[in-house]
Design a protein around this motif. Sequence first.
Motif, PDB file in Angstrom:
ATOM      1  N   LEU A 272       0.834  -1.209   0.000  1.00  0.00           N
ATOM      2  CA  LEU A 272       0.000   0.000   0.000  1.00  0.00           C
ATOM      3  C   LEU A 272       0.866   1.255   0.000  1.00  0.00           C
ATOM      4  CD1 LEU A 272      -2.862  -0.920   2.513  1.00  0.00           C
ATOM      5  CD2 LEU A 272      -3.173  -0.210   0.138  1.00  0.00           C
ATOM      6  N   GLY A 273       2.013   1.178   0.698  1.00  0.00           N
ATOM      7  CA  GLY A 273       2.912   2.325   0.781  1.00  0.00           C
ATOM      8  C   GLY A 273       3.614   2.622  -0.524  1.00  0.00           C
ATOM      9  N   LYS A 274       3.563   1.691  -1.479  1.00  0.00           N
ATOM     10  CA  LYS A 274       4.224   1.889  -2.772  1.00  0.00           C
ATOM     11  C   LYS A 274       3.302   2.516  -3.813  1.00  0.00           C
ATOM     12  CE  LYS A 274       7.249  -2.129  -2.082  1.00  0.00           C
ATOM     13  NZ  LYS A 274       7.692  -3.422  -2.652  1.00  0.00           N
ATOM     14  N   LEU A 275       2.035   2.730  -3.439  1.00  0.00           N
ATOM     15  CA  LEU A 275       1.077   3.276  -4.398  1.00  0.00           C
ATOM     16  C   LEU A 275       1.323   4.755  -4.652  1.00  0.00           C
ATOM     17  CD1 LEU A 275      -2.270   1.660  -3.158  1.00  0.00           C
ATOM     18  CD2 LEU A 275      -0.900   0.968  -5.140  1.00  0.00           C
ATOM     19  N   SER A 276       0.996   5.182  -5.863  1.00  0.00           N
ATOM     20  CA  SER A 276       1.040   6.611  -6.175  1.00  0.00           C
ATOM     21  C   SER A 276      -0.073   7.312  -5.398  1.00  0.00           C
ATOM     22  CB  SER A 276       0.843   6.828  -7.677  1.00  0.00           C
ATOM     23  OG  SER A 276      -0.478   6.431  -8.054  1.00  0.00           O
ATOM     24  N   LEU A 277      -0.019   8.644  -5.388  1.00  0.00           N
ATOM     25  CA  LEU A 277      -1.022   9.397  -4.635  1.00  0.00           C
ATOM     26  C   LEU A 277      -2.431   9.099  -5.132  1.00  0.00           C
ATOM     27  CD1 LEU A 277      -1.739  11.564  -2.566  1.00  0.00           C
ATOM     28  CD2 LEU A 277      -1.343  13.294  -4.339  1.00  0.00           C
ATOM     29  N   TYR A 281      -5.501   7.072  -2.947  1.00  0.00           N
ATOM     30  CA  TYR A 281      -6.874   7.539  -2.721  1.00  0.00           C
ATOM     31  C   TYR A 281      -7.891   6.482  -3.162  1.00  0.00           C
ATOM     32  CZ  TYR A 281      -5.879  12.403  -1.423  1.00  0.00           C
ATOM     33  OH  TYR A 281      -5.489  13.524  -0.758  1.00  0.00           O
ATOM     34  N   ARG A 282      -7.622   5.881  -4.309  1.00  0.00           N
ATOM     35  CA  ARG A 282      -8.548   4.857  -4.826  1.00  0.00           C
ATOM     36  C   ARG A 282      -8.576   3.633  -3.922  1.00  0.00           C
ATOM     37  NH1 ARG A 282      -6.771   3.889 -10.835  1.00  0.00           N
ATOM     38  NH2 ARG A 282      -8.497   2.394 -10.733  1.00  0.00           N
ATOM     39  N   ALA A 283      -7.438   3.276  -3.372  1.00  0.00           N
ATOM     40  CA  ALA A 283      -7.373   2.125  -2.462  1.00  0.00           C
ATOM     41  C   ALA A 283      -8.199   2.384  -1.209  1.00  0.00           C
ATOM     42  CB  ALA A 283      -5.917   1.835  -2.098  1.00  0.00           C
ATOM     43  N   LEU A 284      -8.103   3.603  -0.679  1.00  0.00           N
ATOM     44  CA  LEU A 284      -8.888   3.953   0.512  1.00  0.00           C
ATOM     45  C   LEU A 284     -10.383   3.947   0.198  1.00  0.00           C
ATOM     46  CD1 LEU A 284      -6.682   6.844   1.969  1.00  0.00           C
ATOM     47  CD2 LEU A 284      -6.755   4.447   2.677  1.00  0.00           C
ATOM     48  N   ASP A 285     -10.717   4.350  -1.025  1.00  0.00           N
ATOM     49  CA  ASP A 285     -12.128   4.307  -1.432  1.00  0.00           C
ATOM     50  C   ASP A 285     -12.636   2.871  -1.491  1.00  0.00           C
ATOM     51  OD1 ASP A 285     -12.354   7.032  -1.625  1.00  0.00           O
ATOM     52  OD2 ASP A 285     -11.859   7.110  -3.767  1.00  0.00           O
ATOM     53  N   ASP A 322      -3.027  -4.847  -9.232  1.00  0.00           N
ATOM     54  CA  ASP A 322      -3.239  -4.253 -10.555  1.00  0.00           C
ATOM     55  C   ASP A 322      -2.635  -2.856 -10.646  1.00  0.00           C
ATOM     56  OD1 ASP A 322      -4.587  -6.527 -11.291  1.00  0.00           O
ATOM     57  OD2 ASP A 322      -6.591  -5.680 -10.915  1.00  0.00           O
ATOM     58  N   ALA A 323      -2.784  -2.068  -9.569  1.00  0.00           N
ATOM     59  CA  ALA A 323      -2.285  -0.692  -9.574  1.00  0.00           C
ATOM     60  C   ALA A 323      -0.765  -0.661  -9.668  1.00  0.00           C
ATOM     61  CB  ALA A 323      -2.759   0.038  -8.320  1.00  0.00           C
ATOM     62  N   LEU A 324      -0.090  -1.525  -8.937  1.00  0.00           N
ATOM     63  CA  LEU A 324       1.378  -1.557  -8.980  1.00  0.00           C
ATOM     64  C   LEU A 324       1.883  -2.004 -10.344  1.00  0.00           C
ATOM     65  CD1 LEU A 324       2.295  -2.996  -5.443  1.00  0.00           C
ATOM     66  CD2 LEU A 324       2.521  -0.633  -6.267  1.00  0.00           C
ATOM     67  N   GLU A 325       1.190  -2.968 -10.946  1.00  0.00           N
ATOM     68  CA  GLU A 325       1.577  -3.416 -12.289  1.00  0.00           C
ATOM     69  C   GLU A 325       1.443  -2.264 -13.280  1.00  0.00           C
ATOM     70  OE1 GLU A 325      -0.822  -6.768 -13.194  1.00  0.00           O
ATOM     71  OE2 GLU A 325       0.310  -8.160 -11.927  1.00  0.00           O
ATOM     72  N   GLU A 326       0.371  -1.500 -13.144  1.00  0.00           N
ATOM     73  CA  GLU A 326       0.155  -0.363 -14.035  1.00  0.00           C
ATOM     74  C   GLU A 326       1.216   0.716 -13.808  1.00  0.00           C
ATOM     75  OE1 GLU A 326      -1.517   1.528 -17.169  1.00  0.00           O
ATOM     76  OE2 GLU A 326      -2.037  -0.457 -16.396  1.00  0.00           O
ATOM     77  N   GLN A 327       1.566   0.945 -12.538  1.00  0.00           N
ATOM     78  CA  GLN A 327       2.603   1.936 -12.229  1.00  0.00           C
ATOM     79  C   GLN A 327       3.949   1.529 -12.831  1.00  0.00           C
ATOM     80  OE1 GLN A 327       0.757   3.278  -7.890  1.00  0.00           O
ATOM     81  NE2 GLN A 327       2.923   2.833  -8.032  1.00  0.00           N
ATOM     82  N   GLU A 328       4.262   0.232 -12.777  1.00  0.00           N
ATOM     83  CA  GLU A 328       5.519  -0.251 -13.342  1.00  0.00           C
ATOM     84  C   GLU A 328       5.567  -0.009 -14.847  1.00  0.00           C
ATOM     85  OE1 GLU A 328       6.097  -4.301 -12.321  1.00  0.00           O
ATOM     86  OE2 GLU A 328       6.268  -3.929 -10.162  1.00  0.00           O
ATOM     87  N   ARG A 351       8.218  15.019  -5.359  1.00  0.00           N
ATOM     88  CA  ARG A 351       6.814  15.415  -5.143  1.00  0.00           C
ATOM     89  C   ARG A 351       5.988  14.235  -4.670  1.00  0.00           C
ATOM     90  NH1 ARG A 351       7.642  18.326 -10.012  1.00  0.00           N
ATOM     91  NH2 ARG A 351       6.570  16.684 -11.195  1.00  0.00           N
ATOM     92  N   ASP A 352       6.292  13.021  -5.192  1.00  0.00           N
ATOM     93  CA  ASP A 352       5.500  11.850  -4.855  1.00  0.00           C
ATOM     94  C   ASP A 352       5.862  11.270  -3.496  1.00  0.00           C
ATOM     95  OD1 ASP A 352       4.117  12.021  -7.135  1.00  0.00           O
ATOM     96  OD2 ASP A 352       5.248  10.478  -8.233  1.00  0.00           O
TER      97      ASP A 352
END
Length: 370
Positions: A272-277, A281-285, A322-328, A351-352
Amino acid sequence: MMDADPLSQPEPRDYLEPFRVSVHQILTRVNQLEKQVTEVEQFYESTDNVQGNNSKGVSLVKEKGREKHPTGTKKPLQDASHTEAAAAKRMQELMRQFSTILRQITQHKWAWPFMDPVDVEGLRLHDYYEVIDKPMDFSTIKSKMEAKEGTGYNNVREIYADVRLIFKNAMKYNNEKHDVHVMAKTLLEKFEEKWLQLLPKVAEEEKRQLEEEAQAQLDIQLAQETTYANKAKDLSTELYEVDMQLKSLKEMVIQKCRKLTTQEKKMLGVTLGKLSLENLYRALDVVAETNPIFQPSGDEVDLDLDAQSDYTLWRLKAFVKDALEEQEKVDEGAAVNPNDNPDDKKNKKRRDSGDSSGKTNPKRKKLSAL
């Protein structure tokens, strides 16, 4: 060796088959309901246009022969058909009475020039068709009156107009002192006198037909509105049932989910700590959707993974993966872009994730996974 991700492990076919069947059935039903909802919406959107078109006085019963019967209009259309049949009989009686007037005019001693079409060639009237747009004579009128339904006259006024045309043509082509002009003018006057005697009956019948057509259209409109109102009510019930099916299917999925191990929860907190900003937010949602108690607001959010349901944890785990794969993929694309400025990448990274002093971007939530 690391254990394979449970999400990537294939499930036994007999385990997933009931879910596939349920999802397929729900999707099929939803597609059917969607078409019905569209039909209801189109009806209410077109109601005003339908009313406007029917104000032209077009026969509803004739229209039904060219178009598909509107939903719920079978009985009103049958009634309209009977009403129009009765109106046609009354009009036939008026046409019979008009025939009497026509016979009286054609038996006049001056009627002979108008009994048959003008012999343009024989009389060498080379400019006749330049002056007269629509030739007319009594034999043509008689043939049209005797024609089969649909090819002849529809009402008395059509015959009246053609009789006047006979005399008007003769008066137009011949000068006032010509015998044919005088004969035509005299017969026209006699014809108009007799027509005035029949006109009140004609006007009364026309008014009655307009009222009957208006009533027939109103009946059809009311029948359609009732039908579509009932259909809308049924759709509402069926959509509710589909919603209940989805909730039931969701509960089945939740029951089938195994619990995440302590190690898996720990790894979930790390990822979770590796997610973009944006993804954070989407993860918390995702958590808030299934846990109304959880409030993803404030600069710092405490997320107790042990307090979340198995369903929430599996959804969160799938999303993070899925989010981390997309970020990569995005990072790899940025790495090979020759137009990128290395300084821009460093600034973006600061910034991130905060600068080297350890300060956190004030716009980024600080997440504590307990």
